[in-house]
Design a protein around this motif. Structure first.
Motif, PDB file in Angstrom:
ATOM      1  N   ASN A  53       0.710  -1.283  -0.014  1.00 19.63           N
ATOM      2  CA  ASN A  53      -0.026   0.042   0.049  1.00 19.63           C
ATOM      3  C   ASN A  53       0.906   1.171  -0.038  1.00 19.63           C
ATOM      4  N   LEU A  54       1.926   1.413   0.890  1.00 15.58           N
ATOM      5  CA  LEU A  54       2.895   2.280   0.802  1.00 15.58           C
ATOM      6  C   LEU A  54       3.529   2.423  -0.399  1.00 15.58           C
ATOM      7  N   ILE A  55       3.885   1.449  -1.055  1.00 18.70           N
ATOM      8  CA  ILE A  55       4.732   1.370  -2.094  1.00 18.70           C
ATOM      9  C   ILE A  55       3.912   1.937  -3.351  1.00 18.70           C
ATOM     10  N   ALA A  56       2.535   1.720  -3.096  1.00 16.24           N
ATOM     11  CA  ALA A  56       1.463   2.205  -4.418  1.00 16.24           C
ATOM     12  C   ALA A  56       1.477   3.693  -4.193  1.00 16.24           C
ATOM     13  N   VAL A  57       1.320   4.236  -2.783  1.00 17.47           N
ATOM     14  CA  VAL A  57       1.119   5.496  -2.722  1.00 17.47           C
ATOM     15  C   VAL A  57       2.517   6.390  -3.182  1.00 17.47           C
ATOM     16  N   ASN A  58       3.792   5.685  -2.822  1.00 17.04           N
ATOM     17  CA  ASN A  58       4.938   6.599  -3.344  1.00 17.04           C
ATOM     18  C   ASN A  58       5.067   6.362  -4.690  1.00 17.04           C
ATOM     19  N   THR A  59       4.662   5.354  -5.463  1.00 14.08           N
ATOM     20  CA  THR A  59       4.826   5.197  -6.860  1.00 14.08           C
ATOM     21  C   THR A  59       3.887   6.291  -7.647  1.00 14.08           C
ATOM     22  N   SER A  60       2.566   6.482  -7.182  1.00 14.63           N
ATOM     23  CA  SER A  60       1.695   7.513  -7.622  1.00 14.63           C
ATOM     24  C   SER A  60       2.415   9.028  -7.131  1.00 14.63           C
ATOM     25  N   ILE A  61       2.876   9.259  -6.264  1.00 13.97           N
ATOM     26  CA  ILE A  61       3.534  10.378  -6.254  1.00 13.97           C
ATOM     27  C   ILE A  61       4.781  10.536  -7.027  1.00 13.97           C
ATOM     28  N   ALA A  62       5.451   9.654  -7.035  1.00 11.22           N
ATOM     29  CA  ALA A  62       6.834   9.873  -7.772  1.00 11.22           C
ATOM     30  C   ALA A  62       6.361  10.086  -9.246  1.00 11.22           C
ATOM     31  N   SER A  72       0.424 -19.128  -0.887  1.00 11.29           N
ATOM     32  CA  SER A  72       0.883 -18.054   0.072  1.00 11.29           C
ATOM     33  C   SER A  72      -0.090 -16.997  -0.105  1.00 11.29           C
ATOM     34  N   ALA A  73      -0.723 -16.560   0.894  1.00  9.00           N
ATOM     35  CA  ALA A  73      -1.412 -15.141   0.715  1.00  9.00           C
ATOM     36  C   ALA A  73      -0.415 -13.943   0.500  1.00  9.00           C
ATOM     37  N   ASP A  74       0.686 -13.901   1.374  1.00 15.33           N
ATOM     38  CA  ASP A  74       1.574 -12.861   1.227  1.00 15.33           C
ATOM     39  C   ASP A  74       2.177 -12.767  -0.201  1.00 15.33           C
ATOM     40  N   ALA A  75       2.557 -13.848  -1.097  1.00 16.83           N
ATOM     41  CA  ALA A  75       2.905 -13.849  -2.252  1.00 16.83           C
ATOM     42  C   ALA A  75       1.936 -13.313  -3.252  1.00 16.83           C
ATOM     43  N   ALA A  76       0.577 -13.864  -2.886  1.00 17.33           N
ATOM     44  CA  ALA A  76      -0.419 -13.376  -3.627  1.00 17.33           C
ATOM     45  C   ALA A  76      -0.561 -11.886  -3.609  1.00 17.33           C
ATOM     46  N   ALA A  77      -0.451 -11.252  -2.506  1.00 19.70           N
ATOM     47  CA  ALA A  77      -0.838  -9.867  -2.226  1.00 19.70           C
ATOM     48  C   ALA A  77       0.384  -9.168  -2.565  1.00 19.70           C
ATOM     49  N   VAL A  78       1.593  -9.486  -2.727  1.00 17.63           N
ATOM     50  CA  VAL A  78       2.803  -8.779  -3.509  1.00 17.63           C
ATOM     51  C   VAL A  78       2.849  -8.917  -4.723  1.00 17.63           C
ATOM     52  N   GLU A  79       2.302  -9.951  -5.259  1.00 19.51           N
ATOM     53  CA  GLU A  79       2.172 -10.272  -6.996  1.00 19.51           C
ATOM     54  C   GLU A  79       1.014  -9.447  -7.554  1.00 19.51           C
ATOM     55  N   ALA A  80      -0.248  -9.242  -6.772  1.00 19.17           N
ATOM     56  CA  ALA A  80      -1.031  -8.518  -7.357  1.00 19.17           C
ATOM     57  C   ALA A  80      -1.006  -7.055  -7.581  1.00 19.17           C
ATOM     58  N   ALA A  81      -0.240  -6.545  -6.380  1.00 17.31           N
ATOM     59  CA  ALA A  81      -0.022  -5.170  -6.259  1.00 17.31           C
ATOM     60  C   ALA A  81       1.042  -4.783  -7.398  1.00 17.31           C
ATOM     61  N   TYR A  82       2.123  -5.734  -7.471  1.00 15.29           N
ATOM     62  CA  TYR A  82       3.142  -5.438  -8.298  1.00 15.29           C
ATOM     63  C   TYR A  82       2.429  -5.330  -9.749  1.00 15.29           C
TER      64      TYR A  82
END
Length: 203
Positions: free
Chosen positions: A38-47, A91-101
């Motif tokens: 979520n933080l990476i998404a926010v920072n990417t939008s700002i960047a 893995s839910a963590d792997a799924a979350a990372v990949e979906a956001a990425y």
């Protein structure tokens, strides 16, 4: 009097944070893939210089993809799409990372290198194996489905609004707003133009 109240508030907040740290220390310190991305998404939008409207849209798509991927694995909530099927034990963590990425990489190709590094760092925290591979596949499926769903959602091209006659119910720009290309900048002409010619008095 105000200073005393402020000091007391700070002390109370500090004590509360200490208690939370003592009681939930391991949980607080543990990395959280959803919050991290979520933080990476926010920072990417700002960047990428996105205005608040575009930021909100893309953040929603990212978080829905993450939710759909994780929920396909945990099955705790009613799905948003309902079309994502996850292998048992993924893995839910792997799924979350990949979906956001995948969502971010699609919408922000100029940040591809930074996002790829962040993905590698996040996935490195998850043990290799079938669960990780299945989680990544689930994240990919959720991201692709959400991107496809929002492909023709009316967000592009930007809509143009030019003030009409000064009558009740018709939007009017603030009189003090300067003119740009014959239109007051208080008018929503497009996301890009509004972001570029923002004036505090015209918000």
């Amino acid at each position: 009097m105000k200073r005393t109240h402020g000091d007391a508030t700070k002390r109370t907040f500090g004590v509360c944070m200490l208690i939370v740290t003592l009681l939930l220390g391991p949980a607080v310190a543990k990395a959280d893939a959803v919050l991290d991305w979520n933080l990476i998404a926010v920072n990417t939008s700002i960047a990428n210089g996105q205005n608040p409207f575009a930021q909100a849209r893309n953040a929603a798509i990212v978080q829905l993809a993450v939710f759909e991927a994780v929920n396909a694995i945990t099955g705790k909530y009613r799905p948003y799409l309902g079309s994502i099927v996850a292998p048992h034990g993924a893995s839910a963590d792997a799924a979350a990372v990949e979906a956001a990425y995948q969502v971010l990489n699609t919408y922000f190709p100029t940040s591809a290198s930074t996002l790829l590094t962040a993905r590698a760092n996040s996935l490195a925290l998850i043990p290799d194996g079938q669960a990780k591979s299945d989680g990544i596949a689930t994240g990919d499926a959720a991201a692709l489905a959400m991107i496809a769903l929002r492909a023709n959602d009316g967000s592009s091209p930007a809509q143009v609004k030019v003030p009409g006659a000064a009558v009740p119910g018709e939007y009017q720009a603030t009189p003090s707003c300067p003119m740009v290309n014959g239109i007051k900048v208080g008018t929503i002409v497009s996301m890009a133009e509004r972001n570029a010619v923002r004036h505090p008095e015209c918000q």
